[in-house]
Design an enzyme around this catalytic site. Structure first.
Site, PDB file in Angstrom:
ATOM      1  N   SER A  50       0.826  -1.207   0.000  1.00 22.33           N
ATOM      2  CA  SER A  50       0.000   0.000   0.000  1.00 22.33           C
ATOM      3  C   SER A  50       0.861   1.257   0.000  1.00 22.33           C
ATOM      4  CB  SER A  50      -0.911   0.027   1.226  1.00 22.33           C
ATOM      5  OG  SER A  50      -0.138   0.251   2.406  1.00 22.33           O
ATOM      6  N   ASP A  83      -1.427  -1.051  -3.697  1.00 25.02           N
ATOM      7  CA  ASP A  83      -2.744  -0.919  -3.083  1.00 25.02           C
ATOM      8  C   ASP A  83      -2.972   0.511  -2.579  1.00 25.02           C
ATOM      9  OD1 ASP A  83      -5.209  -1.821  -2.012  1.00 25.02           O
ATOM     10  OD2 ASP A  83      -4.282  -2.170  -0.052  1.00 25.02           O
ATOM     11  N   HIS A  84      -4.153   1.049  -2.848  1.00 28.70           N
ATOM     12  CA  HIS A  84      -4.588   2.336  -2.289  1.00 28.70           C
ATOM     13  C   HIS A  84      -3.586   3.467  -2.501  1.00 28.70           C
ATOM     14  CE1 HIS A  84      -8.494   1.786  -0.501  1.00 28.70           C
ATOM     15  NE2 HIS A  84      -8.120   0.598  -0.084  1.00 28.70           N
ATOM     16  N   ASP A 105      -6.525   5.183  -6.083  1.00 26.23           N
ATOM     17  CA  ASP A 105      -7.666   5.479  -5.214  1.00 26.23           C
ATOM     18  C   ASP A 105      -7.962   6.974  -5.251  1.00 26.23           C
ATOM     19  OD1 ASP A 105      -9.534   5.795  -3.251  1.00 26.23           O
ATOM     20  OD2 ASP A 105      -8.329   4.949  -1.625  1.00 26.23           O
ATOM     21  N   HIS A 205     -12.788  -4.677  -0.594  1.00 28.23           N
ATOM     22  CA  HIS A 205     -11.847  -4.158   0.395  1.00 28.23           C
ATOM     23  C   HIS A 205     -12.466  -4.318   1.783  1.00 28.23           C
ATOM     24  CE1 HIS A 205      -9.055  -1.516  -2.228  1.00 28.23           C
ATOM     25  NE2 HIS A 205      -9.635  -2.435  -2.989  1.00 28.23           N
ATOM     26  N   VAL A 228      -7.187  -8.761   1.990  1.00 25.63           N
ATOM     27  CA  VAL A 228      -7.102  -9.030   3.429  1.00 25.63           C
ATOM     28  C   VAL A 228      -5.781  -8.475   3.948  1.00 25.63           C
ATOM     29  CG1 VAL A 228      -7.168 -10.767   5.262  1.00 25.63           C
ATOM     30  CG2 VAL A 228      -8.425 -11.176   3.131  1.00 25.63           C
TER      31      VAL A 228
END
Length: 282
Positions: A50, A83-84, A105, A205, A228
């Protein structure tokens, strides 16, 4: 096997109607434990780093390159996903580093700004053959697309995908990030309507807050990628705590980090098997 494109794993899971586990890396030991779990299960894995994790480590490249090296020697297919990422430049850096996919995101932005920014990132990634996930709605815990009570609208989701060209969409259906209890209630009817409105895979998510049977039901209703993080972090942390409590004189971090790493293996293997087979053992 070796490092593979995320598109390959997502396409296979979507075609089967099963789920593909995507688990977050925090540091090298988590990457090692998660890959060992995938190898135990004999199933593919999406490793995720992330933006927050990259910031913690002072940059994306060191942990990304280490994770890629681990993936390349794995006996099962492993892909690497950003991620994100709210930072467009970070998303583009991940593309340049060789990530198999990125999640931009823009859910914190106004809708039109989200569309414009997501389209820019998608164009850059697609030019390099990189798969793109985006987010629409509000998924709580991060003040992003999963805030409690907010849901993704199927019509808006279809318009968003058409306008941005993304390959997968994270949607708000009742889950929330960073939950330590598995008590979230998913809107399965909405998942079904989103699945019917979109021609790209759906991403769940905040899955740490969702019970096993509800995740299975969500996959059956149309979810494909299951993220996860917090749930698995709990296994790592509890094992480290137990190790230190059992030996207060312990100072070698390899011993307690090994305990945390080893604790990830059976649980990550169990989750990957659950998502892939949709066989819930109560």
């Amino acid at each position: 096997m070796t490092l593979v494109p995320t598109a390959e794993l997502m396409s296979a899971a979507a075609a089967r109607g099963t789920g593909q586990g995507a688990f977050n890396v925090i540091h090298l030991e988590t990457a090692e434990g998660l890959i060992a779990g995938a190898q135990r299960a004999g199933l593919p894995l999406i490793l995720q780093i992330s933006e927050n994790c990259a910031r913690y480590h002072g940059g994306l490249e060191p942990l990304a390159l280490a994770s890629m090296a681990l993936a390349k020697r794995a006996s099962v297919p492993v892909s690497l996903h950003l991620d994100h990422a709210e930072d467009e430049q970070l998303a583009m850096q991940a593309v340049d580093l060789g990530f198999g996919s990125i999640m931009y995101d823009g859910a914190h932005l106004a809708y039109e700004d989200n569309v414009a920014a997501t389209a820019r990132v998608t164009d850059y990634a697609h030019a390099m053959g990189v798969y793109v996930e985006a987010e629409l709605g509000k998924v709580g815990g991060k003040d992003g697309a999963h805030a409690p009570g907010v849901r993704t609208d199927p019509k808006e989701a279809a318009d968003f995908v058409a306008a941005t060209g993304v390959d997968a969409l994270a949607v708000a259906v009742g889950s929330s990030h960073a939950m330590t209890e598995r008590s979230a209630t998913l809107d399965l009817e909405l998942i079904g309507r989103l699945r019917g409105s979109l021609d790209v895979p759906l991403v769940l998510h905040g899955s740490s807050g969702v019970a096993d049977q509800d995740i299975v039901s969500a996959i059956s209703a149309g979810m494909t990628k299951i993220n996860v993080s917090t749930h698995l972090n709990g296994f790592f942390t509890r094992a480290v705590r137990d190790c230190l409590n059992a030996d207060p004189a312990l100072v070698d971090p390899r011993r307690y980090l090994r305990a945390g790493r080893d604790a990830l293996v059976p649980e990550s293997a169990r989750l990957l098997t659950l998502f892939a087979t949709l066989e819930y053992d109560s």
